[in-house]
Design a protein around this motif. Sequence first.
Motif, short mmCIF file in Angstrom:
data_model
loop_
_atom_site.label_atom_id
_atom_site.label_comp_id
_atom_site.label_asym_id
_atom_site.label_seq_id
_atom_site.Cartn_x
_atom_site.Cartn_y
_atom_site.Cartn_z
N PRO A 54 22.84 52.18 40.42
CA PRO A 54 23.24 51.39 41.59
C PRO A 54 22.46 51.69 42.87
CG PRO A 54 25.17 52.09 40.38
CD PRO A 54 23.99 52.81 39.77
N GLY A 55 22.36 50.63 43.69
CA GLY A 55 21.70 50.72 44.98
C GLY A 55 20.71 49.60 45.24
N GLY A 56 20.52 48.71 44.26
CA GLY A 56 19.66 47.53 44.44
C GLY A 56 20.49 46.28 44.22
N ILE A 57 20.37 45.32 45.15
CA ILE A 57 21.18 44.10 45.09
C ILE A 57 20.35 42.90 45.51
CG2 ILE A 57 23.21 42.90 46.06
CD1 ILE A 57 24.49 45.61 46.53
N PRO A 58 20.40 41.80 44.74
CA PRO A 58 19.73 40.58 45.19
C PRO A 58 20.35 40.08 46.49
CG PRO A 58 20.33 40.42 42.87
CD PRO A 58 21.02 41.63 43.43
N ILE A 59 19.55 39.47 47.32
CA ILE A 59 20.03 38.87 48.57
C ILE A 59 19.99 37.36 48.41
CG2 ILE A 59 19.58 38.53 51.03
CD1 ILE A 59 18.38 41.35 51.09
N LYS A 60 21.11 36.73 48.73
CA LYS A 60 21.21 35.27 48.63
C LYS A 60 21.37 34.66 50.01
CE LYS A 60 23.40 35.62 44.11
NZ LYS A 60 24.57 35.31 43.31
N ASN A 84 7.36 47.28 33.86
CA ASN A 84 7.03 46.87 35.23
C ASN A 84 6.60 48.02 36.13
OD1 ASN A 84 7.81 43.88 35.31
ND2 ASN A 84 9.61 44.83 34.42
N GLY A 85 5.96 49.02 35.57
CA GLY A 85 5.52 50.15 36.38
C GLY A 85 6.65 51.08 36.78
N GLY A 86 7.78 50.95 36.14
CA GLY A 86 8.93 51.81 36.42
C GLY A 86 10.01 51.08 37.18
N LEU A 87 11.17 50.97 36.57
CA LEU A 87 12.32 50.34 37.20
C LEU A 87 13.38 51.39 37.50
CD1 LEU A 87 12.75 47.29 34.78
CD2 LEU A 87 11.54 47.33 36.97
N ILE A 88 14.29 51.06 38.37
CA ILE A 88 15.43 51.93 38.65
C ILE A 88 16.67 51.19 38.16
CG2 ILE A 88 16.80 53.09 40.41
CD1 ILE A 88 14.01 54.29 40.12
N THR A 89 17.41 51.85 37.28
CA THR A 89 18.54 51.16 36.63
C THR A 89 19.88 51.82 36.95
OG1 THR A 89 18.21 52.46 34.61
CG2 THR A 89 17.10 50.32 34.73
N GLY A 127 21.62 48.91 34.59
CA GLY A 127 21.86 50.23 34.02
C GLY A 127 22.86 50.20 32.88
N LYS A 128 23.90 49.41 33.03
CA LYS A 128 24.90 49.29 31.96
C LYS A 128 24.27 48.71 30.69
CE LYS A 128 28.69 48.58 35.20
NZ LYS A 128 29.61 47.57 35.75
N LEU A 129 23.37 47.75 30.87
CA LEU A 129 22.73 47.09 29.73
C LEU A 129 21.60 47.92 29.11
CD1 LEU A 129 22.52 43.51 31.27
CD2 LEU A 129 24.14 44.31 29.54
N SER A 130 21.15 48.94 29.84
CA SER A 130 20.00 49.71 29.36
C SER A 130 20.39 51.03 28.70
CB SER A 130 19.03 49.98 30.52
OG SER A 130 19.62 50.84 31.49
N GLN A 131 21.66 51.23 28.44
CA GLN A 131 22.11 52.44 27.76
C GLN A 131 21.72 52.37 26.27
OE1 GLN A 131 23.52 55.08 29.49
NE2 GLN A 131 22.79 53.72 31.12
N PRO A 132 21.64 53.51 25.61
CA PRO A 132 21.30 53.50 24.18
C PRO A 132 22.19 52.51 23.40
CG PRO A 132 21.33 55.74 24.97
CD PRO A 132 21.86 54.88 26.10
N PRO A 172 22.36 43.14 40.28
CA PRO A 172 22.40 44.49 40.83
C PRO A 172 21.85 45.51 39.82
CG PRO A 172 24.46 43.35 41.26
CD PRO A 172 23.67 42.49 40.31
N THR A 173 21.18 46.52 40.34
CA THR A 173 20.57 47.51 39.47
C THR A 173 21.60 48.26 38.63
OG1 THR A 173 20.51 49.07 41.33
CG2 THR A 173 18.50 47.82 40.86
N GLY A 174 22.80 48.44 39.14
CA GLY A 174 23.85 49.09 38.36
C GLY A 174 24.22 48.30 37.12
N GLU A 175 24.16 46.98 37.20
CA GLU A 175 24.44 46.13 36.03
C GLU A 175 23.34 46.28 35.00
OE1 GLU A 175 27.34 44.47 35.44
OE2 GLU A 175 27.91 45.57 37.26
#
Length: 133
Positions: free
Chosen positions: A95-101, A88-93, A72-77, A67-70
């Motif tokens: 919440p609001g993106g989730i892998p589908i299984k 990758n041309g710009g990521l969103i870090t 985001g947690k790893l991408s903090q200073p 998930p993008t929120g996760e």
Amino acid sequence: MNITLEQAERAIAAAKAKAAALNTLMNIAVVDSGTNLVAFVHMDNAWLGSIDISQKKARTARYFNMPTGEIGKLSQPGGSLYNIEHSNGGLITFPGGIPIKNATGEIIGAIGVSGDTVENDHAVAQAGADAVS
């Protein structure tokens, strides 16, 4: 394995229903396992700026299979992924993106949602992802 159009449409329908239940307007994107756009919905009067964000959230979730929120947690200073949003041309870090299984737990694509608070974006995305597995 890739998400099918039928599965993507099921994810979109569930996400739209959740957005309606939350009384919000969303942009909802579903990508396949190669991050190619399979289905997209721009709800009437949803923010135009969120079109791109929803698609980038879906791609970000698939690029890193989380998930993008996760991310985001790893991408903090000081975090292990600090500044990854510039790749990758710009990521969103956020919440609001989730892998589908699929039913066996294999990642077949991802959903990205944007148009309201990150909490609502995540809830709508989760409803869409849950409709597929």
